[in-house]
Design an enzyme around this catalytic site. Structure first.
Site, PDB file in Angstrom:
ATOM      1  N   GLY A  12       0.842  -1.203   0.000  1.00  0.00           N
ATOM      2  CA  GLY A  12       0.000   0.000   0.000  1.00  0.00           C
ATOM      3  C   GLY A  12       0.878   1.254   0.000  1.00  0.00           C
ATOM      4  O   GLY A  12       1.960   1.240   0.566  1.00  0.00           O
ATOM      5  N   GLY A  77       1.069  -9.362  -5.386  1.00  0.00           N
ATOM      6  CA  GLY A  77       1.585  -9.697  -6.709  1.00  0.00           C
ATOM      7  C   GLY A  77       1.842 -11.179  -6.873  1.00  0.00           C
ATOM      8  O   GLY A  77       1.327 -12.006  -6.127  1.00  0.00           O
ATOM      9  N   GLU A 115       6.114  -5.249   5.489  1.00  0.00           N
ATOM     10  CA  GLU A 115       6.479  -6.632   5.799  1.00  0.00           C
ATOM     11  C   GLU A 115       6.465  -7.574   4.571  1.00  0.00           C
ATOM     12  O   GLU A 115       7.452  -8.256   4.295  1.00  0.00           O
ATOM     13  CB  GLU A 115       5.417  -7.058   6.806  1.00  0.00           C
ATOM     14  CG  GLU A 115       5.578  -8.256   7.564  1.00  0.00           C
ATOM     15  CD  GLU A 115       4.178  -8.748   7.947  1.00  0.00           C
ATOM     16  OE1 GLU A 115       3.177  -8.016   7.782  1.00  0.00           O
ATOM     17  OE2 GLU A 115       4.099  -9.890   8.391  1.00  0.00           O
ATOM     18  N   ASP A 139       1.031   2.032   9.161  1.00  0.00           N
ATOM     19  CA  ASP A 139       0.620   1.330  10.378  1.00  0.00           C
ATOM     20  C   ASP A 139       1.693   1.327  11.463  1.00  0.00           C
ATOM     21  O   ASP A 139       1.399   1.049  12.623  1.00  0.00           O
ATOM     22  CB  ASP A 139       0.269  -0.129  10.058  1.00  0.00           C
ATOM     23  CG  ASP A 139      -0.893  -0.240   9.100  1.00  0.00           C
ATOM     24  OD1 ASP A 139      -1.556   0.780   8.868  1.00  0.00           O
ATOM     25  OD2 ASP A 139      -1.133  -1.339   8.590  1.00  0.00           O
ATOM     26  N   GLY A 182      -4.717   0.350  10.465  1.00  0.00           N
ATOM     27  CA  GLY A 182      -3.784  -0.263  11.407  1.00  0.00           C
ATOM     28  C   GLY A 182      -4.053  -1.744  11.372  1.00  0.00           C
ATOM     29  O   GLY A 182      -4.820  -2.271  12.168  1.00  0.00           O
ATOM     30  N   LEU A 280      -7.966   8.136   3.221  1.00  0.00           N
ATOM     31  CA  LEU A 280      -7.561   9.535   3.457  1.00  0.00           C
ATOM     32  C   LEU A 280      -6.283   9.550   4.285  1.00  0.00           C
ATOM     33  O   LEU A 280      -5.488  10.477   4.209  1.00  0.00           O
ATOM     34  CB  LEU A 280      -8.655  10.296   4.209  1.00  0.00           C
ATOM     35  CG  LEU A 280      -9.890  10.656   3.407  1.00  0.00           C
ATOM     36  CD1 LEU A 280     -10.958  11.238   4.316  1.00  0.00           C
ATOM     37  CD2 LEU A 280      -9.519  11.646   2.315  1.00  0.00           C
ATOM     38  N   GLN A 281      -6.084   8.474   5.075  1.00  0.00           N
ATOM     39  CA  GLN A 281      -4.875   8.394   5.913  1.00  0.00           C
ATOM     40  C   GLN A 281      -3.623   8.111   5.101  1.00  0.00           C
ATOM     41  O   GLN A 281      -2.510   8.273   5.571  1.00  0.00           O
ATOM     42  CB  GLN A 281      -5.024   7.258   6.944  1.00  0.00           C
ATOM     43  CG  GLN A 281      -6.030   7.536   8.004  1.00  0.00           C
ATOM     44  CD  GLN A 281      -6.571   6.251   8.634  1.00  0.00           C
ATOM     45  OE1 GLN A 281      -6.150   5.839   9.695  1.00  0.00           O
ATOM     46  NE2 GLN A 281      -7.529   5.619   7.978  1.00  0.00           N
ATOM     47  N   ARG A 282      -3.809   7.605   3.893  1.00  0.00           N
ATOM     48  CA  ARG A 282      -2.644   7.218   3.082  1.00  0.00           C
ATOM     49  C   ARG A 282      -2.357   8.179   1.947  1.00  0.00           C
ATOM     50  O   ARG A 282      -1.221   8.246   1.452  1.00  0.00           O
ATOM     51  CB  ARG A 282      -2.874   5.828   2.477  1.00  0.00           C
ATOM     52  CG  ARG A 282      -2.652   4.755   3.472  1.00  0.00           C
ATOM     53  CD  ARG A 282      -2.462   3.361   2.937  1.00  0.00           C
ATOM     54  NE  ARG A 282      -2.680   3.077   1.556  1.00  0.00           N
ATOM     55  CZ  ARG A 282      -3.120   1.898   1.109  1.00  0.00           C
ATOM     56  NH1 ARG A 282      -3.431   0.951   1.972  1.00  0.00           N
ATOM     57  NH2 ARG A 282      -3.249   1.670  -0.165  1.00  0.00           N
TER      58      ARG A 282
END
Ligand code: F6P
Length: 361
Positions: A12, A77, A115, A139, A182, A280-282
């Site tokens: 993301g 992917g 990760e 996160d 999160g 909106l957080q990203r």
């Protein structure tokens, strides 16, 4: 010294990706005389008909404050399959990617990701291809680094949302719920809840009970505050319950905010509203801290490659940038310590985590 390195962004997006790319290019070109190739759409860009772009200090000029990633990204992917809950890395796409990197004249990679992406990067290192990882996730759940870029911007946005919900909650005497991101950890909820003066914070690390939630709402009423602000992490769970997903395949977390809303209305008859903050957080511009952290990570990643390191990730520890084995970063999620200082501080100032024990206090 490498003549040409590649850079890609996976997973993301997070505010600050472009800051890292810019610093990688400037450092590699100006400081070490390397060329930099941008690989598009994460590792997918080095499969089949490869998708790459030459990056120069001129071509990355002006991207520092821009949100997203100029290289594009992919979440899930071809490089990893989940078999019985365990990630498996099939040989085929990796050998094809290695052959393509050879054809493209890319001698080493800088991989920006969380990760999942870093676990793929590690596979390249295991096959002898030099790789340095850069930790990215809003996160902040990557082990071995105290901070990932994107997190501070996400907290700013969630805090502003809480401030705005506060005034409307108070005007209408309502319960307001803000569901934040999160994945499996409560870092955003905890930090934004503290900064945005939430009354209840629900995080995956502390399963909640409705007895406790309602007790807090009623306590506030009794003390003359007829509204309550709640921030809930998307992965928060009720005691004995599980995480909630938006899809049958369990890839997209979400829905817990609305579940809490319905239950509170049912149990208190108070008007309750839920806002899902979501992407909106990203999206959008990184804040000053994330620009600075991303820039430091980018420059240090190139330096690490130039000094012959591989299979490492740059990490923020005790206010400085160090390198740590990627394996250390991907082994476990960094969860909120439930007896840690921040949780304690929140409790000290009267914020409830709605754990069952809190309903007996
Ligand atoms: O990992 C970052 C994250 O923001 C998670 O908190 C969230 O669950 C996930 O991404 C959503 O990602 P997407 O909508 O891109 O699948």
């Amino acid at each position: 010294m490498y003549k040409q390195i590649g850079v890609l962004t996976g997973g993301g997006d997070a505010p600050g990706l472009n800051a890292v790319i810019r610093a990688v290019v400037r450092t590699a070109v100006n400081e070490y005389g390397m060329k930099v190739i941008g690989i598009e759409d994460s590792f997918e860009g080095i499969l089949g008909e490869t998708r790459t772009v030459q990056l120069t200090p001129k071509s990355v000029s002006g991207i520092l404050p821009k949100g997203g990633t100029i290289l594009g990204t992919r979440n899930r992917g071809s490089f990893v399959k989940i078999v019985d809950g365990v990630p498996v890395f099939p040989e085929m796409p990796i050998s094809e990617a290695l052959a393509n990197l050879d054809i493209l004249g890319i001698e080493a990679l800088i991989v920006l990701g969380g990760e999942g992406t870093l676990a793929i990067a590690e596979q390249f290192d295991k096959r002898g291809f030099p790789v340095i990882g850069v930790p990215k996730t809003i996160d902040n759940d990557l082990a071995a680094t105290e901070l990932t870029f994107g997190f501070m911007t996400a907290i700013d946005i969630a805090t502003e949302a809480l401030d705005r919900l506060h005034t409307t909650a108070a005007s209408h005497d309502r319960v307001m719920i803000l569901e934040v991101m999160g994945r499996h950890t409560g870092w955003i909820a905890l930090h934004a809840g503290l900064a945005g003066s939430a009354d209840i914070i629900l995080i995956p690390e502390i399963p909640f009970s409705f007895d406790s939630v309602i007790k807090k709402v009623k306590e506030r009423e009794a003390n003359g505050s007829r509204f309550t602000n709640i921030v809930v992490a998307e992965g928060a769970k009720e005691v004995g319950g599980g995480e909630m997903y938006l899809d049958a395949k369990h890839t997209r977390l979400g829905g817990v905010g609305d579940y809490v809303r319905r239950k509170i209305e049912e149990l208190t008859e108070k008007e309750t509203r839920c806002v899902v903050l979501g992407h909106l957080q990203r999206g959008g511009s990184p804040n000053a801290f994330d620009r600075m952290l991303g820039t430091s990570f980018g420059a240090c990643a190139v330096r690490a490659l130039a000094e012959g390191e591989s299979g490492k990730m740059v990490a923020f520890q005790a206010s400085t940038i160090v390198t740590v084995p990627i394996s250390e970063a991907v082994a476990n999620l960094k969860t909120v310590p439930i007896d840690g200082q921040l949780v304690r501080t929140a409790r000290d100032i009267g914020i409830s985590f709605a754990s069952p024990a809190e309903s007996d206090m």
